[in-house]
Scaffold this motif. Structure first.
Motif, PDB file in Angstrom:
ATOM      1  N   LEU A 153      -9.151 -13.162   6.601  1.00  0.00           N
ATOM      2  CA  LEU A 153      -7.773 -12.794   6.303  1.00  0.00           C
ATOM      3  C   LEU A 153      -6.985 -12.835   7.605  1.00  0.00           C
ATOM      4  CD1 LEU A 153      -5.341 -11.738   4.816  1.00  0.00           C
ATOM      5  CD2 LEU A 153      -6.360  -9.444   4.842  1.00  0.00           C
ATOM      6  N   GLN A 154      -6.145 -13.843   7.717  1.00  0.00           N
ATOM      7  CA  GLN A 154      -5.298 -13.986   8.899  1.00  0.00           C
ATOM      8  C   GLN A 154      -4.032 -13.164   8.706  1.00  0.00           C
ATOM      9  OE1 GLN A 154      -5.601 -16.229  11.930  1.00  0.00           O
ATOM     10  NE2 GLN A 154      -4.156 -14.575  12.372  1.00  0.00           N
ATOM     11  N   PHE A 155      -3.954 -12.009   9.401  1.00  0.00           N
ATOM     12  CA  PHE A 155      -2.767 -11.177   9.286  1.00  0.00           C
ATOM     13  C   PHE A 155      -1.564 -11.876   9.912  1.00  0.00           C
ATOM     14  CE2 PHE A 155      -5.789  -7.351   9.526  1.00  0.00           C
ATOM     15  CZ  PHE A 155      -5.818  -7.218   8.141  1.00  0.00           C
ATOM     16  N   MET A 156      -0.406 -11.719   9.262  1.00  0.00           N
ATOM     17  CA  MET A 156       0.841 -12.221   9.818  1.00  0.00           C
ATOM     18  C   MET A 156       1.725 -11.082  10.291  1.00  0.00           C
ATOM     19  SD  MET A 156       3.801 -14.586   8.040  1.00  0.00           S
ATOM     20  CE  MET A 156       2.788 -16.054   8.076  1.00  0.00           C
ATOM     21  N   SER A 157       1.867 -10.042   9.439  1.00  0.00           N
ATOM     22  CA  SER A 157       2.756  -8.941   9.813  1.00  0.00           C
ATOM     23  C   SER A 157       2.396  -7.667   9.071  1.00  0.00           C
ATOM     24  CB  SER A 157       4.216  -9.309   9.524  1.00  0.00           C
ATOM     25  OG  SER A 157       4.415  -9.484   8.130  1.00  0.00           O
ATOM     26  N   TYR A 158       2.803  -6.534   9.670  1.00  0.00           N
ATOM     27  CA  TYR A 158       2.708  -5.204   9.075  1.00  0.00           C
ATOM     28  C   TYR A 158       4.092  -4.578   9.133  1.00  0.00           C
ATOM     29  CZ  TYR A 158      -2.420  -4.605   8.968  1.00  0.00           C
ATOM     30  OH  TYR A 158      -3.759  -4.686   8.678  1.00  0.00           O
TER      31      TYR A 158
ATOM     32  N   HIS B 264       0.853  -1.188   0.000  1.00  0.00           N
ATOM     33  CA  HIS B 264       0.000   0.000   0.000  1.00  0.00           C
ATOM     34  C   HIS B 264       0.892   1.243   0.000  1.00  0.00           C
ATOM     35  CE1 HIS B 264      -1.961  -3.340   2.074  1.00  0.00           C
ATOM     36  NE2 HIS B 264      -3.136  -2.844   1.733  1.00  0.00           N
ATOM     37  N   VAL B 265       0.639   2.165  -0.918  1.00  0.00           N
ATOM     38  CA  VAL B 265       1.400   3.420  -0.966  1.00  0.00           C
ATOM     39  C   VAL B 265       0.664   4.457  -0.123  1.00  0.00           C
ATOM     40  CG1 VAL B 265       2.373   5.220  -2.426  1.00  0.00           C
ATOM     41  CG2 VAL B 265       2.192   2.867  -3.300  1.00  0.00           C
ATOM     42  N   LEU B 266       1.275   4.868   0.956  1.00  0.00           N
ATOM     43  CA  LEU B 266       0.658   5.852   1.848  1.00  0.00           C
ATOM     44  C   LEU B 266       0.650   7.227   1.174  1.00  0.00           C
ATOM     45  CD1 LEU B 266       2.372   4.559   5.083  1.00  0.00           C
ATOM     46  CD2 LEU B 266      -0.096   4.629   4.698  1.00  0.00           C
ATOM     47  N   ARG B 267      -0.533   7.794   1.075  1.00  0.00           N
ATOM     48  CA  ARG B 267      -0.696   9.040   0.328  1.00  0.00           C
ATOM     49  C   ARG B 267       0.116  10.189   0.930  1.00  0.00           C
ATOM     50  NH1 ARG B 267      -4.718   9.824  -3.157  1.00  0.00           N
ATOM     51  NH2 ARG B 267      -5.945   8.130  -2.230  1.00  0.00           N
ATOM     52  N   ALA B 268       0.125  10.298   2.236  1.00  0.00           N
ATOM     53  CA  ALA B 268       0.772  11.444   2.886  1.00  0.00           C
ATOM     54  C   ALA B 268       2.294  11.373   2.834  1.00  0.00           C
ATOM     55  CB  ALA B 268       0.303  11.538   4.337  1.00  0.00           C
ATOM     56  N   SER B 269       2.863  10.209   3.124  1.00  0.00           N
ATOM     57  CA  SER B 269       4.311  10.104   3.259  1.00  0.00           C
ATOM     58  C   SER B 269       4.994   9.442   2.067  1.00  0.00           C
ATOM     59  CB  SER B 269       4.654   9.292   4.506  1.00  0.00           C
ATOM     60  OG  SER B 269       4.210   7.953   4.351  1.00  0.00           O
ATOM     61  N   GLN B 270       4.204   8.785   1.206  1.00  0.00           N
ATOM     62  CA  GLN B 270       4.735   7.996   0.096  1.00  0.00           C
ATOM     63  C   GLN B 270       5.555   6.788   0.574  1.00  0.00           C
ATOM     64  OE1 GLN B 270       3.993   8.479  -3.425  1.00  0.00           O
ATOM     65  NE2 GLN B 270       2.424   9.487  -2.210  1.00  0.00           N
ATOM     66  N   GLU B 271       5.436   6.461   1.845  1.00  0.00           N
ATOM     67  CA  GLU B 271       6.038   5.227   2.335  1.00  0.00           C
ATOM     68  C   GLU B 271       5.168   4.041   1.913  1.00  0.00           C
ATOM     69  OE1 GLU B 271       8.409   6.090   6.402  1.00  0.00           O
ATOM     70  OE2 GLU B 271       6.230   6.270   6.553  1.00  0.00           O
ATOM     71  N   LEU B 272       5.739   2.843   2.049  1.00  0.00           N
ATOM     72  CA  LEU B 272       5.023   1.624   1.682  1.00  0.00           C
ATOM     73  C   LEU B 272       4.634   0.848   2.932  1.00  0.00           C
ATOM     74  CD1 LEU B 272       7.269   0.342  -1.260  1.00  0.00           C
ATOM     75  CD2 LEU B 272       5.248   1.829  -1.386  1.00  0.00           C
ATOM     76  N   LEU B 273       3.359   0.526   3.027  1.00  0.00           N
ATOM     77  CA  LEU B 273       2.887  -0.370   4.077  1.00  0.00           C
ATOM     78  C   LEU B 273       2.780  -1.759   3.464  1.00  0.00           C
ATOM     79  CD1 LEU B 273       1.640  -1.060   6.839  1.00  0.00           C
ATOM     80  CD2 LEU B 273      -0.590  -0.420   5.874  1.00  0.00           C
ATOM     81  N   ILE B 274       3.536  -2.713   4.005  1.00  0.00           N
ATOM     82  CA  ILE B 274       3.545  -4.085   3.502  1.00  0.00           C
ATOM     83  C   ILE B 274       2.800  -4.971   4.500  1.00  0.00           C
ATOM     84  CG2 ILE B 274       4.953  -5.989   2.648  1.00  0.00           C
ATOM     85  CD1 ILE B 274       5.385  -3.371   1.134  1.00  0.00           C
ATOM     86  N   VAL B 275       1.759  -5.612   4.019  1.00  0.00           N
ATOM     87  CA  VAL B 275       0.963  -6.506   4.863  1.00  0.00           C
ATOM     88  C   VAL B 275       1.112  -7.934   4.337  1.00  0.00           C
ATOM     89  CG1 VAL B 275      -1.335  -7.064   5.737  1.00  0.00           C
ATOM     90  CG2 VAL B 275      -0.695  -4.675   5.334  1.00  0.00           C
ATOM     91  N   LYS B 276       1.388  -8.873   5.241  1.00  0.00           N
ATOM     92  CA  LYS B 276       1.470 -10.287   4.864  1.00  0.00           C
ATOM     93  C   LYS B 276       0.442 -11.080   5.662  1.00  0.00           C
ATOM     94  CE  LYS B 276       6.348 -10.130   3.583  1.00  0.00           C
ATOM     95  NZ  LYS B 276       7.696 -10.723   3.748  1.00  0.00           N
ATOM     96  N   GLY B 277      -0.111 -12.098   5.019  1.00  0.00           N
ATOM     97  CA  GLY B 277      -1.109 -12.906   5.704  1.00  0.00           C
ATOM     98  C   GLY B 277      -1.599 -14.043   4.836  1.00  0.00           C
ATOM     99  N   THR B 278      -2.691 -14.659   5.260  1.00  0.00           N
ATOM    100  CA  THR B 278      -3.272 -15.794   4.545  1.00  0.00           C
ATOM    101  C   THR B 278      -4.784 -15.632   4.470  1.00  0.00           C
ATOM    102  OG1 THR B 278      -1.540 -17.281   5.368  1.00  0.00           O
ATOM    103  CG2 THR B 278      -3.537 -18.307   4.498  1.00  0.00           C
TER     104      THR B 278
END
Length: 202
Positions: free
Chosen positions: A187-192, A154-168
Motif C-alpha cells: 500500500l503506497q500511501f499518498m496522503s493523510y 476512519h472515524v476516530l473514536r476519541a474525537s469523532q474526527e475523520l482520518l482520510i488516507v489516500k494511496g494505491t
C-alpha cells in the motif's frame, strides 16, 4: 419542409459519418497495436476466459476492502474470512510512503489481520473506497499485476474526527488452477488528512 434523399447536405453528413466510423476503427486498431506483447489490460479483453479472470482478480481487492471494514466494525471473524478470499496464506503485505522502508509489514494474511486489528483500536468505523483498478495478466494466464486507487475514511473514536488516507494498492496476483489470490501487496500511501466530522447545515 422535408429534405430530399438527394439533398447534398444529407449526402455530406452521411459521408462524414462513414469517414468518422472508419477513423474510430483505425484509432481502436492502433490502440490495440500499442498494448505490450503478451499482456492483457483490464477492460480490453475480448476473450471470455480472460474477462472472467479479470473479474476474479478485481474481486480480490474488493474482498480486502470489505474484510478491512468488517474488522473496523468489530467483525474480526468476518474480516479474516474475507482476507482468506483475497490472499494466499503466506502473502507478503506492507504499507508506507517508502517501499524500501515500509511503516507496516506482515508475513501472511493472518499476521496482517493482527496488524489491522491493532491499528484499528482507535477507530469506531472505517470505509475503504476503491477506484481506478487496473489489471495486467501475463500471456500464460497464471500471474497478474493489479493496482487499485484507495481513499479510506476512519472515524476516530476519541474525537469523532475523520482520518482520510489516500494511496494505491500495488499487487502481485497468482493463479492456482484458476483460483486467483494476492501473493504480494504494498500500500503506497499518498496522503493523510484529519477533518471534522460534522453534519451539513439544515
Amino acid at each position: 419542409m422535408t429534405s430530399s434523399p438527394d439533398n447534398p447536405s444529407r449526402r455530406s453528413v452521411a459521408r462524414r459519418a462513414v469517414i468518422g466510423g472508419g477513423g474510430a476503427a483505425l484509432v481502436a486498431g492502433s490502440a490495440a497495436a500499442l498494448l505490450p506483447s503478451g499482456t492483457v489490460s483490464a477492460g480490453r479483453s475480448s476473450n471470455p476466459a480472460r474477462a472472467a479472470d479479470e473479474l476474479a482478480i478485481r474481486q480480490l481487492s474488493v474482498n480486502y476492502a470489505l474484510g478491512t471494514d468488517a474488522i473496523g466494525a468489530g467483525d474480526i471473524a468476518g474480516g479474516r474470512a474475507l482476507y482468506e478470499q483475497a490472499f494466499t496464506a503466506e502473502a507478503t503485505i506492507a504499507a508506507g510512503f517508502d517501499r524500501a522502508a515500509p511503516a507496516l509489514v506482515a508475513n501472511g494474511r493472518d499476521e496482517w489481520a493482527d496488524v489491522v486489528i491493532g491499528a484499528f483500536q482507535s477507530y469506531s468505523a472505517t470505509q475503504h473506497l476503491l477506484g481506478t483498478i487496473n489489471i495486467t495478466i501475463d500471456q500464460r494466464g497464471r500471474s497478474a499485476q493489479m493496482t487499485s486507487y484507495l481513499e479510506a475514511t476512519h472515524v476516530l473514536r476519541a474525537s469523532q474526527e475523520l482520518l482520510i488516507v489516500k494511496g494505491t494498492y500495488i499487487d502481485t496476483v497468482e493463479s492456482d488452477r484458476g483460483d486467483w489470490r494476492i501473493t504480494e501487496r504494498f500500500l503506497q500511501f499518498m496522503s493523510y488528512n484529519t477533518v471534522p466530522r460534522t453534519l451539513p447545515a439544515l
